[in-house]
Each structure stands twice: as structure tokens, then as C-alpha cells.
Scaffold this motif. Structure first.
Motif, PDB file in Angstrom:
ATOM      1  N   THR A  36      96.442   0.408 -27.579  1.00  0.00           N
ATOM      2  CA  THR A  36      97.549   1.350 -27.417  1.00  0.00           C
ATOM      3  C   THR A  36      98.763   0.623 -26.844  1.00  0.00           C
ATOM      4  OG1 THR A  36      97.012   1.954 -25.135  1.00  0.00           O
ATOM      5  CG2 THR A  36      95.872   3.181 -26.905  1.00  0.00           C
ATOM      6  N   MET A  37      99.904   1.308 -26.849  1.00  0.00           N
ATOM      7  CA  MET A  37     101.111   0.721 -26.259  1.00  0.00           C
ATOM      8  C   MET A  37     100.912   0.464 -24.765  1.00  0.00           C
ATOM      9  SD  MET A  37     104.156  -0.281 -27.349  1.00  0.00           S
ATOM     10  CE  MET A  37     104.559   0.741 -28.783  1.00  0.00           C
ATOM     11  N   GLN A  38     100.193   1.365 -24.113  1.00  0.00           N
ATOM     12  CA  GLN A  38      99.904   1.148 -22.693  1.00  0.00           C
ATOM     13  C   GLN A  38      99.098  -0.129 -22.500  1.00  0.00           C
ATOM     14  OE1 GLN A  38     100.933   1.778 -19.377  1.00  0.00           O
ATOM     15  NE2 GLN A  38     100.710   3.934 -19.902  1.00  0.00           N
ATOM     16  N   ASP A  39      98.125  -0.367 -23.394  1.00  0.00           N
ATOM     17  CA  ASP A  39      97.335  -1.606 -23.337  1.00  0.00           C
ATOM     18  C   ASP A  39      98.225  -2.824 -23.581  1.00  0.00           C
ATOM     19  OD1 ASP A  39      95.009  -0.060 -23.064  1.00  0.00           O
ATOM     20  OD2 ASP A  39      94.575  -0.121 -25.217  1.00  0.00           O
ATOM     21  N   LEU A  40      99.137  -2.710 -24.555  1.00  0.00           N
ATOM     22  CA  LEU A  40     100.018  -3.827 -24.887  1.00  0.00           C
ATOM     23  C   LEU A  40     100.878  -4.225 -23.690  1.00  0.00           C
ATOM     24  CD1 LEU A  40     100.932  -5.503 -27.515  1.00  0.00           C
ATOM     25  CD2 LEU A  40     102.918  -3.993 -27.496  1.00  0.00           C
ATOM     26  N   VAL A  41     101.451  -3.223 -23.034  1.00  0.00           N
ATOM     27  CA  VAL A  41     102.282  -3.493 -21.861  1.00  0.00           C
ATOM     28  C   VAL A  41     101.437  -4.077 -20.736  1.00  0.00           C
ATOM     29  CG1 VAL A  41     103.806  -2.464 -20.130  1.00  0.00           C
ATOM     30  CG2 VAL A  41     103.904  -1.657 -22.494  1.00  0.00           C
ATOM     31  N   ALA A  42     100.246  -3.521 -20.535  1.00  0.00           N
ATOM     32  CA  ALA A  42      99.380  -4.015 -19.465  1.00  0.00           C
ATOM     33  C   ALA A  42      98.936  -5.449 -19.721  1.00  0.00           C
ATOM     34  CB  ALA A  42      98.160  -3.103 -19.328  1.00  0.00           C
ATOM     35  N   HIS A  43      98.691  -5.801 -20.982  1.00  0.00           N
ATOM     36  CA  HIS A  43      98.184  -7.141 -21.310  1.00  0.00           C
ATOM     37  C   HIS A  43      99.278  -8.197 -21.257  1.00  0.00           C
ATOM     38  CE1 HIS A  43      95.207  -9.880 -23.124  1.00  0.00           C
ATOM     39  NE2 HIS A  43      96.245 -10.419 -23.745  1.00  0.00           N
ATOM     40  N   TYR A  44     100.468  -7.868 -21.761  1.00  0.00           N
ATOM     41  CA  TYR A  44     101.521  -8.875 -21.887  1.00  0.00           C
ATOM     42  C   TYR A  44     102.597  -8.770 -20.808  1.00  0.00           C
ATOM     43  CZ  TYR A  44      99.587 -10.192 -26.397  1.00  0.00           C
ATOM     44  OH  TYR A  44      98.757 -10.649 -27.389  1.00  0.00           O
ATOM     45  N   GLY A  45     102.784  -7.575 -20.233  1.00  0.00           N
ATOM     46  CA  GLY A  45     103.806  -7.417 -19.205  1.00  0.00           C
ATOM     47  C   GLY A  45     105.163  -7.891 -19.679  1.00  0.00           C
ATOM     48  N   THR A  46     105.731  -8.848 -18.975  1.00  0.00           N
ATOM     49  CA  THR A  46     107.026  -9.397 -19.369  1.00  0.00           C
ATOM     50  C   THR A  46     106.862 -10.796 -19.982  1.00  0.00           C
ATOM     51  OG1 THR A  46     107.363 -10.163 -17.094  1.00  0.00           O
ATOM     52  CG2 THR A  46     108.339  -8.053 -17.702  1.00  0.00           C
ATOM     53  N   GLY A  47     105.714 -11.035 -20.582  1.00  0.00           N
ATOM     54  CA  GLY A  47     105.467 -12.317 -21.248  1.00  0.00           C
ATOM     55  C   GLY A  47     106.041 -12.315 -22.655  1.00  0.00           C
TER      56      GLY A  47
END
Length: 295
Positions: A36-47
């Protein structure tokens, strides 16, 4: 990079929105557990370098590209970590129209005005706003720039604030004005089911380096209602992140709705609230358009 949550006849998931609007599914290149988008943000953050590598790999492998017309764009976040952090009265002219509509005497705020918005069944581009007939007769729209936090922080200095942003989206903060007045605060009138519209995508912060000079607008049935620029925010995105994080940890995946300009239905003379069949299009320069229809 422009990331979307989509559905299609072949399935649903996360995708990369290409320049022509077509969607490149990411399921074959995403790490395990990133669904999910929440997972994407959690995994990559500001990378952003890692995200760019992910996007490049997806384009190199070039799986099936889904034509824009064949895809339904869902709310980027079908679930959120917390309620949305909303900022009220963050454009001078909206303060004035709120005073006229509610017969209040708010001064221009000297500190951000926060409230929260419950998120259940958020709708995406070309989604349907639940009318809630019989519960509200004063259904209203609010175009806002949404800010997605990608790096956890507390007591964040203003000059470092944008380093904590994953990306941006458009939010339509749908509101029941009569419920706002009835309950003498804003949470109830902002939190009915399907009262959050988000999309059409999430644009990563590296592609929108200056969120403070973006056109923002809203039309109803093609008639311009709101037209402003984010340069007119009373409290900038930097200031909001710095202020809210004083003593309160902003977490990865938190969403801030930065405020709406003047031109909402309650502020018109006479007021003009949304009716069944109305089409509302909110736009932010550099992100796109978020269209919804009232059932």
C-alpha cells in the motif's frame, strides 16, 4: 515521481504514473510486504534515490502498461496511520469569509489553528461523495495541499522541516457546515464517511521542491470558486511542521492538510452548497486535478 493507488480489471495495487497519465504497475519490483501507499512511505521514507532506482527498474523491465482510461485512481491512502492533521483559517481571505458565514470574529491567527479529520472510506479521483441527505443540508468543499510526512521527528527546526516530507497530494476537505455549527467545533462536521477525497497521485518532494508558490483552485460544475496560491498561506509548510512537532512526534505516514483559500460555498453571497450531481475539481499546480461527484 508520481505514485498512485489504482484498480484495474486485472487487479489493483501501487503504480507509477507516467507523463501521459498511463500507469506502470509496481508489484513486480516492490519489496516483500510493500503493498500500500502507507507501506511505500514507511519503507522508503525520504529515500528519494532509492525510489528513483525503483522507478527506473520498473521502467526498464516495462511490464504491462495500463492505459489511463482503463484505470480507476483510488485514494492514494486507503487507510491512514492517524486522523489527518488539518489546519484551519490559514488564508487571510478565508478567515474573513468564515467570520461572515459563522458570524464569528476570528482575528488572523497568531498560531496555527489545528483540528483533526477522521478518515474512513476515503475517495479518489472521479470518486463519489456520499450526500448524507437528511443529516446535512450544507455540504461544502475545500481545496487543500496535502503534505505527507516521510521522516519521523520531534522539535523539528523550521529550516529542516521540508527534509521530513515524503511528498504532496491534493485533499478535498469535504465539510458539513451545519454540523460544524451544531456541535460548536469542527470534528463532527468534517468526519462523516467518505468526507476525505485525496489524489490523483502522490508527487514526491524531490519533484516539488518549492511547495510555497503553487496555484491552487477549485471549480464546481466548471465554475471557478477558489483561486489562489500557496504563497498566501499564513503559516508555511515549514512553519506548520516545526510548530506541530514541538513536543509532539510527527510519524512517517502522517498527513497534514495545510488549509483552504477563500471561495468555499459557505462564504459566497448567498451561500451555495453542493447538490446531488455536482462535480467538484480541486487542482494544485504540479500535482494535477482531483475530481469528485456528489451522489
Amino acid at each position: 515521481m508520481r505514485f498512485v493507488t489504482y484498480s484495474h480489471a486485472t487487479g489493483s495495487g501501487l503504480g507509477l504514473q507516467l507523463k501521459d497519465g498511463d500507469i506502470l504497475p509496481l508489484d513486480s519490483v516492490l519489496p516483500a510486504g510493500v503493498l500500500t501507499m502507507q507501506d511505500l512511505v514507511a519503507h522508503y521514507g525520504t529515500g528519494f534515490d532509492q525510489l528513483a532506482s525503483l522507478a527506473a527498474r520498473a521502467e526498464e523491465e516495462m511490464g504491462e502498461i495500463l492505459p489511463a482510461k482503463a484505470v480507476t485512481l483510488l485514494s492514494p491512502f486507503e487507510e491512514t496511520r492517524h486522523d489527518i492533521i488539518c489546519v484551519g483559517l490559514n488564508y487571510r481571505e478565508h478567515v474573513d469569509e468564515t467570520n461572515r458565514a459563522f458570524k464569528t470574529d476570528y482575528e488572523q491567527p497568531t498560531a496555527p489553528v489545528y483540528f483533526s479529520k477522521r478518515v474512513f472510506n476515503p475517495i479518489g479521483h472521479e470518486g463519489v461523495v456520499e450526500r448524507h441527505e437528511g443529516l446535512t443540508e450544507k455540504l461544502d468543499y475545500e481545496a487543500e495541499l496535502g503534505v505527507i510526512i516521510g521522516k519521523e521527528g520531534r522539535d523539528i527546526p523550521s529550516e529542516d522541516a521540508l527534509d521530513h516530507v515524503f511528498g504532496y497530494t491534493i485533499i478535498n476537505d469535504i465539510s458539513a457546515r451545519d454540523l460544524q455549527q451544531l456541535h460548536t467545533q469542527w470534528y463532527r462536521g468534517k468526519s462523516l464517511d467518505a468526507f476525505v477525497a485525496m489524489g490523483p497521485c502522490v508527487v514526491t518532494a524531490d519533484e516539488l521542491p518549492n511547495p510555497h508558490d503553487r496555484g491552487i483552485s477549485c471549480t464546481v460544475n466548471g465554475e471557478m470558486r477558489q483561486l489562489s496560491r500557496t504563497s498566501l498561506l499564513i503559516f508555511s509548510i515549514n512553519e506548520l511542521i516545526a510548530n506541530f512537532s514541538r513536543g509532539t512526534t510527527l510519524q512517517v505516514g502522517d498527513i497534514i492538510a495545510s488549509g483552504t483559500p477563500s471561495g468555499v460555498g459557505m462564504g459566497l453571497t448567498p451561500p451555495r452548497f453542493l447538490q446531488s450531481g455536482d462535480t467538484v475539481v480541486c487542482a494544485v499546480q504540479g500535482i494535477g486535478e482531483l475530481a469528485v461527484q456528489v451522489e
